[in-house]
Design a protein around this motif. Structure first.
Motif, PDB file in Angstrom:
ATOM      1  N   ILE A 193      10.153   3.136  -1.563  1.00 33.73           N
ATOM      2  CA  ILE A 193      10.135   1.771  -2.084  1.00 33.73           C
ATOM      3  C   ILE A 193      10.933   1.752  -3.383  1.00 33.73           C
ATOM      4  O   ILE A 193      11.113   2.790  -4.018  1.00 33.73           O
ATOM      5  N   PRO A 194      11.419   0.581  -3.791  1.00 39.21           N
ATOM      6  CA  PRO A 194      12.173   0.527  -5.043  1.00 39.21           C
ATOM      7  C   PRO A 194      11.261   0.654  -6.262  1.00 39.21           C
ATOM      8  O   PRO A 194      10.153   0.107  -6.287  1.00 39.21           O
ATOM      9  N   ALA A 195      11.726   1.392  -7.240  1.00 39.66           N
ATOM     10  CA  ALA A 195      11.059   1.515  -8.542  1.00 39.66           C
ATOM     11  C   ALA A 195      12.112   1.222  -9.607  1.00 39.66           C
ATOM     12  O   ALA A 195      13.296   1.063  -9.295  1.00 39.66           O
ATOM     13  N   ALA A 196      11.708   1.172 -10.850  1.00 39.93           N
ATOM     14  CA  ALA A 196      12.632   0.853 -11.935  1.00 39.93           C
ATOM     15  C   ALA A 196      13.781   1.843 -12.029  1.00 39.93           C
ATOM     16  O   ALA A 196      14.886   1.473 -12.429  1.00 39.93           O
ATOM     17  N   ASN A 197      13.549   3.087 -11.626  1.00 43.34           N
ATOM     18  CA  ASN A 197      14.597   4.110 -11.734  1.00 43.34           C
ATOM     19  C   ASN A 197      15.113   4.591 -10.374  1.00 43.34           C
ATOM     20  O   ASN A 197      15.607   5.690 -10.257  1.00 43.34           O
ATOM     21  N   GLY A 198      15.012   3.764  -9.345  1.00 47.24           N
ATOM     22  CA  GLY A 198      15.551   4.124  -8.027  1.00 47.24           C
ATOM     23  C   GLY A 198      14.488   4.126  -6.950  1.00 47.24           C
ATOM     24  O   GLY A 198      13.421   3.544  -7.107  1.00 47.24           O
ATOM     25  N   LYS A 199      14.790   4.784  -5.852  1.00 48.93           N
ATOM     26  CA  LYS A 199      13.871   4.850  -4.717  1.00 48.93           C
ATOM     27  C   LYS A 199      12.715   5.793  -5.027  1.00 48.93           C
ATOM     28  O   LYS A 199      12.894   6.816  -5.678  1.00 48.93           O
ATOM     29  N   CYS A 200      11.532   5.443  -4.494  1.00 49.60           N
ATOM     30  CA  CYS A 200      10.333   6.224  -4.768  1.00 49.60           C
ATOM     31  C   CYS A 200       9.608   6.532  -3.457  1.00 49.60           C
ATOM     32  O   CYS A 200       9.215   5.604  -2.731  1.00 49.60           O
ATOM     33  N   PRO A 201       9.401   7.816  -3.130  1.00 48.73           N
ATOM     34  CA  PRO A 201       8.685   8.161  -1.896  1.00 48.73           C
ATOM     35  C   PRO A 201       7.178   7.946  -2.047  1.00 48.73           C
ATOM     36  O   PRO A 201       6.574   8.380  -3.032  1.00 48.73           O
ATOM     37  N   VAL A 202       6.598   7.220  -1.093  1.00 59.03           N
ATOM     38  CA  VAL A 202       5.162   6.938  -1.061  1.00 59.03           C
ATOM     39  C   VAL A 202       4.691   6.993   0.396  1.00 59.03           C
ATOM     40  O   VAL A 202       5.497   7.169   1.296  1.00 59.03           O
ATOM     41  N   VAL A 203       3.402   6.805   0.622  1.00 61.46           N
ATOM     42  CA  VAL A 203       2.836   6.799   1.977  1.00 61.46           C
ATOM     43  C   VAL A 203       2.278   5.416   2.272  1.00 61.46           C
ATOM     44  O   VAL A 203       1.505   4.866   1.492  1.00 61.46           O
ATOM     45  N   ASN A 204       2.676   4.857   3.414  1.00 56.82           N
ATOM     46  CA  ASN A 204       2.224   3.552   3.885  1.00 56.82           C
ATOM     47  C   ASN A 204       1.380   3.770   5.137  1.00 56.82           C
ATOM     48  O   ASN A 204       1.711   4.625   5.965  1.00 56.82           O
ATOM     49  N   CYS A 205       0.301   3.036   5.297  1.00 54.09           N
ATOM     50  CA  CYS A 205      -0.587   3.189   6.455  1.00 54.09           C
ATOM     51  C   CYS A 205      -0.248   2.186   7.547  1.00 54.09           C
ATOM     52  O   CYS A 205       0.044   1.027   7.251  1.00 54.09           O
ATOM     53  N   HIS A 206      -0.307   2.660   8.796  1.00 56.77           N
ATOM     54  CA  HIS A 206      -0.053   1.816   9.966  1.00 56.77           C
ATOM     55  C   HIS A 206      -1.163   2.022  10.984  1.00 56.77           C
ATOM     56  O   HIS A 206      -1.780   3.091  11.030  1.00 56.77           O
ATOM     57  N   SER A 207      -1.387   1.049  11.818  1.00 56.45           N
ATOM     58  CA  SER A 207      -2.424   1.126  12.838  1.00 56.45           C
ATOM     59  C   SER A 207      -1.988   2.009  14.010  1.00 56.45           C
ATOM     60  O   SER A 207      -0.835   1.950  14.440  1.00 56.45           O
ATOM     61  N   LEU A 208      -2.938   2.805  14.499  1.00 61.61           N
ATOM     62  CA  LEU A 208      -2.656   3.621  15.683  1.00 61.61           C
ATOM     63  C   LEU A 208      -2.356   2.739  16.886  1.00 61.61           C
ATOM     64  O   LEU A 208      -1.702   3.174  17.821  1.00 61.61           O
ATOM     65  N   SER A 209      -2.802   1.492  16.876  1.00 56.89           N
ATOM     66  CA  SER A 209      -2.515   0.591  17.985  1.00 56.89           C
ATOM     67  C   SER A 209      -1.032   0.259  18.084  1.00 56.89           C
ATOM     68  O   SER A 209      -0.600  -0.301  19.083  1.00 56.89           O
TER      69      SER A 209
END
Length: 94
Positions: free
Chosen positions: A74-90
């Motif tokens: 995702i964008p942060a003030a100093n560039g791209k930032c790796p994070v974890v997003n949750c999604h449904s198993l469905s």
């Protein structure tokens, strides 16, 4: 005649914090997730016309039952930032 009573105990709900990533470095975003374990992160859409937001967590194990974690940037003030997003198993169900 027998009377049965049940008492339900409610645990306090944990409020999920909301943060705007435009004013935070990637290190700050990751520190917030490390501290809070989860957060709603807001940032501008690719075209800048809308604000995008979603729930992000410190690691895939934090997603919960019926969910799986996906590593995204995702964008942060100093560039791209790796994070974890949750999604449904469905998402995998036809």
């Amino acid at each position: 005649m027998s009377i049965t009573m049940s008492i339900g105990l409610a645990a306090p709900a944990m409020a999920i914090e909301r943060y705007d990533t435009r004013s935070r470095s990637c290190q700050e975003v990751q520190a917030l997730l490390a501290r809070d374990r989860q957060a709603i992160l807001r940032y501008p859409s690719r075209d800048g016309r809308a604000t995008v937001y979603d729930r992000y967590v410190i690691n895939p194990a934090q997603c919960g039952p019926g969910l799986y974690g996906v590593r995204v940037s995702i964008p942060a003030a100093n560039g791209k930032c790796p994070v974890v997003n949750c999604h449904s198993l469905s998402d995998f169900a036809p």
